[in-house]
Design a protein around this motif. Sequence first.
Motif, PDB file in Angstrom:
ATOM      1  N   VAL A  20      22.535  39.318  70.913  1.00 41.73           N
ATOM      2  CA  VAL A  20      21.382  37.172  70.157  1.00 41.73           C
ATOM      3  C   VAL A  20      20.665  37.977  69.447  1.00 41.73           C
ATOM      4  O   VAL A  20      19.100  37.166  68.929  1.00 41.73           O
ATOM      5  CB  VAL A  20      20.821  36.623  71.599  1.00 41.73           C
ATOM      6  CG1 VAL A  20      21.466  36.110  72.600  1.00 41.73           C
ATOM      7  CG2 VAL A  20      20.033  37.915  72.600  1.00 41.73           C
ATOM      8  N   ARG A  21      21.046  39.409  68.788  1.00 35.71           N
ATOM      9  CA  ARG A  21      19.668  40.170  67.969  1.00 35.71           C
ATOM     10  C   ARG A  21      19.890  39.352  66.552  1.00 35.71           C
ATOM     11  O   ARG A  21      21.003  38.368  66.630  1.00 35.71           O
ATOM     12  CB  ARG A  21      19.671  41.502  68.367  1.00 35.71           C
ATOM     13  CG  ARG A  21      19.763  42.062  68.755  1.00 35.71           C
ATOM     14  CD  ARG A  21      20.080  43.469  69.339  1.00 35.71           C
ATOM     15  NE  ARG A  21      21.094  43.986  69.086  1.00 35.71           N
ATOM     16  CZ  ARG A  21      21.875  45.364  68.497  1.00 35.71           C
ATOM     17  NH1 ARG A  21      21.067  46.107  68.016  1.00 35.71           N
ATOM     18  NH2 ARG A  21      23.656  45.142  68.052  1.00 35.71           N
ATOM     19  N   GLU A  22      19.021  39.521  65.660  1.00 30.84           N
ATOM     20  CA  GLU A  22      19.601  39.135  64.528  1.00 30.84           C
ATOM     21  C   GLU A  22      20.607  39.604  63.571  1.00 30.84           C
ATOM     22  O   GLU A  22      21.170  40.953  64.051  1.00 30.84           O
ATOM     23  CB  GLU A  22      18.449  39.077  63.293  1.00 30.84           C
ATOM     24  CG  GLU A  22      17.318  38.639  63.727  1.00 30.84           C
ATOM     25  CD  GLU A  22      17.806  37.168  63.399  1.00 30.84           C
ATOM     26  OE1 GLU A  22      18.234  36.504  62.812  1.00 30.84           O
ATOM     27  OE2 GLU A  22      17.111  35.953  64.630  1.00 30.84           O
ATOM     28  N   ASP A  27      25.242  43.613  62.437  1.00 27.40           N
ATOM     29  CA  ASP A  27      25.799  44.042  61.598  1.00 27.40           C
ATOM     30  C   ASP A  27      25.170  46.145  62.179  1.00 27.40           C
ATOM     31  O   ASP A  27      26.692  46.846  61.465  1.00 27.40           O
ATOM     32  CB  ASP A  27      26.291  43.704  60.573  1.00 27.40           C
ATOM     33  CG  ASP A  27      26.181  42.273  60.175  1.00 27.40           C
ATOM     34  OD1 ASP A  27      27.176  42.860  60.957  1.00 27.40           O
ATOM     35  OD2 ASP A  27      25.892  41.947  59.411  1.00 27.40           O
ATOM     36  N   ALA A  28      24.128  46.639  62.219  1.00 25.62           N
ATOM     37  CA  ALA A  28      24.749  47.559  61.712  1.00 25.62           C
ATOM     38  C   ALA A  28      24.755  48.910  63.001  1.00 25.62           C
ATOM     39  O   ALA A  28      24.904  49.660  63.374  1.00 25.62           O
ATOM     40  CB  ALA A  28      22.781  48.196  62.509  1.00 25.62           C
ATOM     41  N   GLY A  29      25.074  47.874  64.398  1.00 30.39           N
ATOM     42  CA  GLY A  29      25.643  48.696  65.445  1.00 30.39           C
ATOM     43  C   GLY A  29      25.863  47.553  66.526  1.00 30.39           C
ATOM     44  O   GLY A  29      24.519  47.065  66.672  1.00 30.39           O
ATOM     45  N   HIS A  30      26.726  47.439  67.762  1.00 27.23           N
ATOM     46  CA  HIS A  30      26.634  46.900  68.214  1.00 27.23           C
ATOM     47  C   HIS A  30      27.484  47.242  69.697  1.00 27.23           C
ATOM     48  O   HIS A  30      28.192  47.642  69.710  1.00 27.23           O
ATOM     49  CB  HIS A  30      26.885  45.567  68.364  1.00 27.23           C
ATOM     50  CG  HIS A  30      28.522  44.773  67.032  1.00 27.23           C
ATOM     51  ND1 HIS A  30      28.692  45.010  66.295  1.00 27.23           N
ATOM     52  CD2 HIS A  30      30.042  44.953  68.210  1.00 27.23           C
ATOM     53  CE1 HIS A  30      29.506  45.018  65.780  1.00 27.23           C
ATOM     54  NE2 HIS A  30      30.714  44.972  66.864  1.00 27.23           N
ATOM     55  N   ILE A  31      27.628  46.749  70.741  1.00 25.43           N
ATOM     56  CA  ILE A  31      28.725  47.102  71.668  1.00 25.43           C
ATOM     57  C   ILE A  31      29.135  46.690  71.960  1.00 25.43           C
ATOM     58  O   ILE A  31      29.984  45.377  71.023  1.00 25.43           O
ATOM     59  CB  ILE A  31      27.954  46.330  72.951  1.00 25.43           C
ATOM     60  CG1 ILE A  31      27.047  47.532  73.468  1.00 25.43           C
ATOM     61  CG2 ILE A  31      29.466  46.867  74.186  1.00 25.43           C
ATOM     62  CD1 ILE A  31      25.835  46.145  75.884  1.00 25.43           C
ATOM     63  N   PRO A  32      30.696  47.291  71.635  1.00 25.25           N
ATOM     64  CA  PRO A  32      32.228  46.953  71.819  1.00 25.25           C
ATOM     65  C   PRO A  32      32.996  45.737  72.199  1.00 25.25           C
ATOM     66  O   PRO A  32      32.119  45.254  72.831  1.00 25.25           O
ATOM     67  CB  PRO A  32      33.289  48.456  72.187  1.00 25.25           C
ATOM     68  CG  PRO A  32      32.050  49.362  71.775  1.00 25.25           C
ATOM     69  CD  PRO A  32      31.270  48.784  72.367  1.00 25.25           C
ATOM     70  N   HIS A  33      33.413  44.988  70.873  1.00 25.37           N
ATOM     71  CA  HIS A  33      33.565  43.181  71.484  1.00 25.37           C
ATOM     72  C   HIS A  33      33.020  42.340  71.683  1.00 25.37           C
ATOM     73  O   HIS A  33      33.294  41.497  72.019  1.00 25.37           O
ATOM     74  CB  HIS A  33      35.100  43.716  72.947  1.00 25.37           C
ATOM     75  CG  HIS A  33      36.283  44.544  73.211  1.00 25.37           C
ATOM     76  ND1 HIS A  33      36.491  44.540  71.976  1.00 25.37           N
ATOM     77  CD2 HIS A  33      36.010  45.882  73.450  1.00 25.37           C
ATOM     78  CE1 HIS A  33      37.932  45.329  71.835  1.00 25.37           C
ATOM     79  NE2 HIS A  33      37.071  46.782  72.718  1.00 25.37           N
ATOM     80  N   ALA A  34      31.291  43.424  71.441  1.00 24.03           N
ATOM     81  CA  ALA A  34      30.570  41.403  71.370  1.00 24.03           C
ATOM     82  C   ALA A  34      30.556  40.445  70.772  1.00 24.03           C
ATOM     83  O   ALA A  34      31.046  40.485  69.581  1.00 24.03           O
ATOM     84  CB  ALA A  34      28.721  42.631  71.226  1.00 24.03           C
ATOM     85  N   GLU A  62      17.717  44.223  71.701  1.00 25.28           N
ATOM     86  CA  GLU A  62      17.430  45.646  71.382  1.00 25.28           C
ATOM     87  C   GLU A  62      16.444  46.170  72.819  1.00 25.28           C
ATOM     88  O   GLU A  62      16.880  47.545  73.035  1.00 25.28           O
ATOM     89  CB  GLU A  62      16.510  46.143  70.444  1.00 25.28           C
ATOM     90  CG  GLU A  62      16.462  47.324  70.180  1.00 25.28           C
ATOM     91  CD  GLU A  62      15.968  47.544  68.108  1.00 25.28           C
ATOM     92  OE1 GLU A  62      15.263  48.716  67.841  1.00 25.28           O
ATOM     93  OE2 GLU A  62      16.106  46.468  68.333  1.00 25.28           O
ATOM     94  N   VAL A  63      15.706  45.698  72.905  1.00 28.05           N
ATOM     95  CA  VAL A  63      14.492  45.940  74.354  1.00 28.05           C
ATOM     96  C   VAL A  63      14.297  45.473  75.561  1.00 28.05           C
ATOM     97  O   VAL A  63      14.883  45.244  76.046  1.00 28.05           O
ATOM     98  CB  VAL A  63      13.023  45.893  73.666  1.00 28.05           C
ATOM     99  CG1 VAL A  63      11.884  45.694  74.457  1.00 28.05           C
ATOM    100  CG2 VAL A  63      13.120  46.617  72.657  1.00 28.05           C
ATOM    101  N   GLY A  64      15.125  43.617  76.102  1.00 31.58           N
ATOM    102  CA  GLY A  64      15.797  43.200  76.777  1.00 31.58           C
ATOM    103  C   GLY A  64      14.732  41.315  76.450  1.00 31.58           C
ATOM    104  O   GLY A  64      14.831  40.335  78.054  1.00 31.58           O
ATOM    105  N   ALA A  84      21.808  38.845  82.057  1.00 35.70           N
ATOM    106  CA  ALA A  84      20.527  39.423  80.313  1.00 35.70           C
ATOM    107  C   ALA A  84      21.115  41.478  80.735  1.00 35.70           C
ATOM    108  O   ALA A  84      20.127  41.559  82.094  1.00 35.70           O
ATOM    109  CB  ALA A  84      18.594  39.241  80.446  1.00 35.70           C
ATOM    110  N   LEU A  85      21.127  41.670  79.820  1.00 31.53           N
ATOM    111  CA  LEU A  85      20.971  43.295  80.493  1.00 31.53           C
ATOM    112  C   LEU A  85      19.640  44.271  80.291  1.00 31.53           C
ATOM    113  O   LEU A  85      19.610  43.536  79.021  1.00 31.53           O
ATOM    114  CB  LEU A  85      22.264  43.546  78.678  1.00 31.53           C
ATOM    115  CG  LEU A  85      22.611  45.052  79.574  1.00 31.53           C
ATOM    116  CD1 LEU A  85      23.085  45.307  80.353  1.00 31.53           C
ATOM    117  CD2 LEU A  85      23.381  45.538  77.639  1.00 31.53           C
ATOM    118  N   ASP A  86      19.761  44.223  81.098  1.00 34.29           N
ATOM    119  CA  ASP A  86      18.014  45.323  80.917  1.00 34.29           C
ATOM    120  C   ASP A  86      18.260  45.749  79.474  1.00 34.29           C
ATOM    121  O   ASP A  86      19.121  46.904  79.349  1.00 34.29           O
ATOM    122  CB  ASP A  86      18.127  46.711  81.896  1.00 34.29           C
ATOM    123  CG  ASP A  86      16.386  46.001  83.124  1.00 34.29           C
ATOM    124  OD1 ASP A  86      16.557  45.130  82.790  1.00 34.29           O
ATOM    125  OD2 ASP A  86      16.659  46.265  83.671  1.00 34.29           O
ATOM    126  N   GLY A  87      17.246  45.942  79.024  1.00 32.49           N
ATOM    127  CA  GLY A  87      17.026  47.253  77.346  1.00 32.49           C
ATOM    128  C   GLY A  87      17.411  48.076  77.943  1.00 32.49           C
ATOM    129  O   GLY A  87      17.415  48.470  77.047  1.00 32.49           O
TER     130      GLY A  87
END
Length: 87
Positions: A20-22, A27-34, A62-64, A84-87
């Motif tokens: 849910v980040r911008e 684009d700078a990096g994310h969890i695979p298949h997200a 990024e933080v949670g 929600a995934l913990d930061g």
Amino acid sequence: MRLAFTKMHGLGNDFIVLDVREKDQFDAGHIPHAKHLSRGQLELRVNDAFPDPTVRIVTYCEVGKISTLAAATLRRMGFTRVLALDG
């Protein structure tokens, strides 16, 4: 409800990881298949992206804090299996 990253494997493969980040952060990096749906677009686009409100979704940022707000929003919108995934 929040979930530690190390506990995600306990969910199996039957869930969507939603970043849910911008877009530039995604684009700078994310969890695979997200999947990506920024918090600012969530209410406008989530029903088109995920028409089944019973789908299991794990939100993260990024933080949670933003992912916690996004998960709460999704629950208010009728999505019943959101964490929600913990930061």
